[in-house]
Design a protein around this motif. Structure first.
Motif, PDB file in Angstrom:
ATOM      1  N   GLN A  65       0.876  -1.162   0.000  1.00 13.02           N
ATOM      2  CA  GLN A  65       0.000   0.000   0.000  1.00 13.02           C
ATOM      3  C   GLN A  65       0.919   1.219   0.000  1.00 13.02           C
ATOM      4  OE1 GLN A  65      -3.994  -0.285   1.167  1.00 13.02           O
ATOM      5  NE2 GLN A  65      -3.244  -1.613  -0.447  1.00 13.02           N
ATOM      6  N   ASN A  73       5.125  -2.498   2.947  1.00  9.89           N
ATOM      7  CA  ASN A  73       4.774  -3.898   2.765  1.00  9.89           C
ATOM      8  C   ASN A  73       4.035  -4.343   4.017  1.00  9.89           C
ATOM      9  OD1 ASN A  73       4.577  -6.616   2.338  1.00  9.89           O
ATOM     10  ND2 ASN A  73       6.749  -6.975   1.991  1.00  9.89           N
ATOM     11  N   THR A  74       2.718  -4.443   3.908  1.00  8.39           N
ATOM     12  CA  THR A  74       1.914  -4.761   5.086  1.00  8.39           C
ATOM     13  C   THR A  74       2.104  -6.200   5.552  1.00  8.39           C
ATOM     14  OG1 THR A  74       0.006  -5.331   3.699  1.00  8.39           O
ATOM     15  CG2 THR A  74       0.180  -3.047   4.442  1.00  8.39           C
ATOM     16  N   GLY A 104       5.976  -5.286   7.269  1.00 12.52           N
ATOM     17  CA  GLY A 104       6.206  -4.032   7.969  1.00 12.52           C
ATOM     18  C   GLY A 104       7.354  -3.227   7.410  1.00 12.52           C
TER      19      GLY A 104
END
Length: 244
Positions: free
Chosen positions: A9, A182-183, A186
């Protein structure tokens, strides 16, 4: 062992390039989809010694980087970008005795402006009463409720508006920058493309059942001045930023 999955995201920015220099970054709003595509033009060589005619060498002649995505926020700058257009501000003006000719009942006529004020119509030298027409002052249109054979003229003052032309500016280049997270891990990830040029081909829906999404596409152009530094890349690069 940790899994290196990726689920990105983030925020996209464009910096207009003038005289080879990228200007201030501009956040382009919510971007629900965006992807890069790497293309190549290759020549395959087939050997003739084994009896199997296998491919023993591939020559990469050219490479390319394309992008495509969707914009959801349509401010003035994004509208110009989507439409490959140019924005101009149109000042208020007074129009006197615009000729409409003979008018027929029920026909809708477009006047030369928007947000009209001080509107008056005359037939010959006789003023036409307001009860004989229906005016949409915001869009600058009028419907007469009866036919008038004598030539009709209109006098009015237009409001100040802005115009964005369609398919009239194809030469602008932008540096593109992505601030991503980068979910899945992290970690942060950045993408930087030195020079991008949007394709004029797009779709611009005018009716929506939900929020509008506007397609964009184009290509990254190489910056040969970066070629002497292998960490920069001719087209750009992806940066992985570990968690602190």
């Amino acid at each position: 062992m940790a899994k290196n999955y990726i689920s990105l995201q983030g925020k996209f920015y464009l910096s207009e390039i003038a005289n080879g220099v990228a200007g201030a970054m501009r956040h382009i709003g919510n971007v629900p989809e965006f992807e890069l595509e790497i293309t190549t033009d290759q020549v395959e060589h087939t050997e003739s010694t084994s009896g199997q005619r296998t491919t023993d060498f591939v020559l990469t002649k050219t490479t390319g980087v394309n992008f495509s995505g969707q914009l959801e926020e349509v401010d003035d700058a994004n509208l110009q970008y989507i439409l490959s257009g140019m924005k101009s501000d149109v000042a208020s003006d007074t129009v006197t005795d615009q000729a409409l000719g003979a008018v027929k009942v029920g026909e809708e006529i477009k006047l030369n402006g928007y947000s009209l004020t001080a509107v008056a119509f005359t037939a010959g030298s006789t003023a036409i009463d307001e009860s004989k027409y229906e005016l949409d002052a915001v869009f600058g249109t009028v419907i007469f409720k009866e036919s008038i054979a004598e030539p009709v003229t209109a006098t009015y003052t237009t409001g100040a508006v802005s115009h964005t032309t369609i398919a009239s500016d194809f030469n602008k280049e932008y540096e593109l920058f992505f601030k991503g997270i980068n979910t899945a891990t992290g970690n942060n990830m950045a993408v930087r493309l030195w020079r991008t040029k949007k394709s004029p081909e797009t779709t611009f829906p005018l009716i929506h059942e939900e929020l509008g999404q506007f397609e964009i596409s184009g290509q990254a152009l190489s910056d040969v001045s970066k070629g002497s530094d292998e960490t920069l890349g001719l087209y750009g690069h992806v940066v992985t930023i570990p968690k602190a």
